[in-house]
Design a protein around this motif. Structure first.
Motif, PDB file in Angstrom:
ATOM      1  N   ALA A 145     -32.504  49.623 -60.124  1.00 38.40           N
ATOM      2  CA  ALA A 145     -32.768  48.429 -59.322  1.00 38.40           C
ATOM      3  C   ALA A 145     -32.585  48.721 -57.837  1.00 38.40           C
ATOM      4  O   ALA A 145     -33.409  48.317 -57.005  1.00 38.40           O
ATOM      5  CB  ALA A 145     -31.845  47.289 -59.764  1.00 38.40           C
ATOM      6  N   ARG A 146     -31.523  49.434 -57.510  1.00 36.49           N
ATOM      7  CA  ARG A 146     -31.240  49.724 -56.105  1.00 36.49           C
ATOM      8  C   ARG A 146     -32.270  50.684 -55.514  1.00 36.49           C
ATOM      9  O   ARG A 146     -32.902  50.396 -54.489  1.00 36.49           O
ATOM     10  CB  ARG A 146     -29.831  50.317 -55.975  1.00 36.49           C
ATOM     11  N   LEU A 147     -32.453  51.815 -56.164  1.00 30.67           N
ATOM     12  CA  LEU A 147     -33.373  52.813 -55.623  1.00 30.67           C
ATOM     13  C   LEU A 147     -34.825  52.376 -55.773  1.00 30.67           C
ATOM     14  O   LEU A 147     -35.687  52.788 -54.993  1.00 30.67           O
ATOM     15  CB  LEU A 147     -33.141  54.157 -56.326  1.00 30.67           C
ATOM     16  N   GLY A 148     -35.096  51.537 -56.780  1.00 29.36           N
ATOM     17  CA  GLY A 148     -36.454  51.036 -56.953  1.00 29.36           C
ATOM     18  C   GLY A 148     -36.917  50.205 -55.770  1.00 29.36           C
ATOM     19  O   GLY A 148     -38.092  50.240 -55.390  1.00 29.36           O
ATOM     20  N   VAL A 149     -36.009  49.456 -55.145  1.00 28.11           N
ATOM     21  CA  VAL A 149     -36.358  48.684 -53.946  1.00 28.11           C
ATOM     22  C   VAL A 149     -36.785  49.624 -52.826  1.00 28.11           C
ATOM     23  O   VAL A 149     -37.772  49.383 -52.112  1.00 28.11           O
ATOM     24  CB  VAL A 149     -35.166  47.819 -53.493  1.00 28.11           C
ATOM     25  N   ALA A 150     -36.050  50.722 -52.672  1.00 30.05           N
ATOM     26  CA  ALA A 150     -36.392  51.704 -51.637  1.00 30.05           C
ATOM     27  C   ALA A 150     -37.769  52.300 -51.890  1.00 30.05           C
ATOM     28  O   ALA A 150     -38.582  52.456 -50.964  1.00 30.05           O
ATOM     29  CB  ALA A 150     -35.339  52.811 -51.599  1.00 30.05           C
ATOM     30  N   SER A 151     -38.058  52.635 -53.144  1.00 25.96           N
ATOM     31  CA  SER A 151     -39.362  53.202 -53.476  1.00 25.96           C
ATOM     32  C   SER A 151     -40.481  52.196 -53.262  1.00 25.96           C
ATOM     33  O   SER A 151     -41.565  52.545 -52.767  1.00 25.96           O
ATOM     34  CB  SER A 151     -39.369  53.692 -54.932  1.00 25.96           C
TER      35      SER A 151
END
Length: 255
Positions: free
Chosen positions: A75-81
């Motif tokens: 969820a966290r890194l998916g926002v960055a991607s």
């Protein structure tokens, strides 16, 4: 396309789906093939991005067991991607096509260097983990978030070796099993490709024949990569990627 050209694109899509799931860099297989068959560079890149999304989904499904317990990280890194992929897609269509033709050979060469040094990078990450047993942020901290976002910009713009970059970053900043990190890499790359693909569907010129052929091939390749891709000789895969990448550079530079 002639039937032979259609077969070549289908096979290239299968190879790209396999390589993307195992390592990354599948774009260096499909992109030169589309260029060779006469698609303009930006149209080839857009069609390639859309076509590889089903293969990315296939690869994520194949790695679903390794994703267990990683919801917060995704969820966290998916926002960055997601943010990075959208910015990269906008840049691709906002910048003039001449800029893409000038920039992409440099990006491909950098991607090829990453592909070649990937084994050394993996060994360095492994040695670093052996030496450093200190606790690390579960999701890699703000530096990893920013780096994943920047990688997403690159992936939305072109994307070759995006997976190699992500694996290097995850391996350095997150202490976890590499196969679990590879599963995360597949999800993050999927997010970048998917958000760029949705944007391209609305505003870009697409070769739907190329998209369909790459999609079918990459779906099969994603499953091959998840199940048997680790058994393929890595040196052979890297050799193929380097050859087709150099072909793409020559095609772009010589016209």
């Amino acid at each position: 396309m002639t039937p032979l050209e259609m077969l070549a694109v289908l096979v290239a899509g299968m190879a790209a789906g396999t390589i993307n799931t195992v390592v990354g860099s599948g774009t260096l297989i499909t992109f030169p093939v589309l260029l060779a068959f006469g698609l303009p560079p930006v149209t080839a890149n857009v069609s390639n991005t859309i076509g590889l999304v089903p293969g990315s989904i296939s690869g994520v499904i194949g790695y679903r067991r390794e994703l267990a317990g990683q919801g917060g990280r995704l969820a966290r890194l998916g926002v960055a991607s997601l943010v990075g992929g959208l910015v990269g897609a906008v840049l691709l269509l906002r910048l003039p096509e001449g800029a893409f033709t000038a920039i992409v050979p440099v990006l491909i060469i950098l991607a090829l260097i990453l592909v070649v040094v990937q084994p050394r990078l993996s060994r360095w990450v492994a040695r670093r983990r052996e030496r450093d047993d200190s606790a690390a942020p579960e999701h890699g901290g703000p530096v990893l978030f920013a780096a994943v976002c920047a990688t997403g910009v690159y992936g939305g713009y072109f994307g070759a070796a995006q997976g190699v970059l992500l694996m290097g970053l995850l391996g350095v900043f997150v202490h976890d099993d590499l196969q679990r990190l590879n599963a995360v890499k597949n999800v993050l790359a999927l997010i970048v490709n998917a958000v760029a693909a949705v944007f391209f569907l609305v505003v870009a010129e697409v070769s739907w024949q190329a998209v369909a052929l790459i999609a079918v091939g990459s779906i099969v390749g994603g499953q091959i990569g998840a199940k048997a891709g680790r058994r393929l000789p890595p040196a052979v895969l890297r050799g193929v990627i380097v050859v087709v990448g150099l072909v793409a550079v020559a095609r772009l530079l010589l016209g």
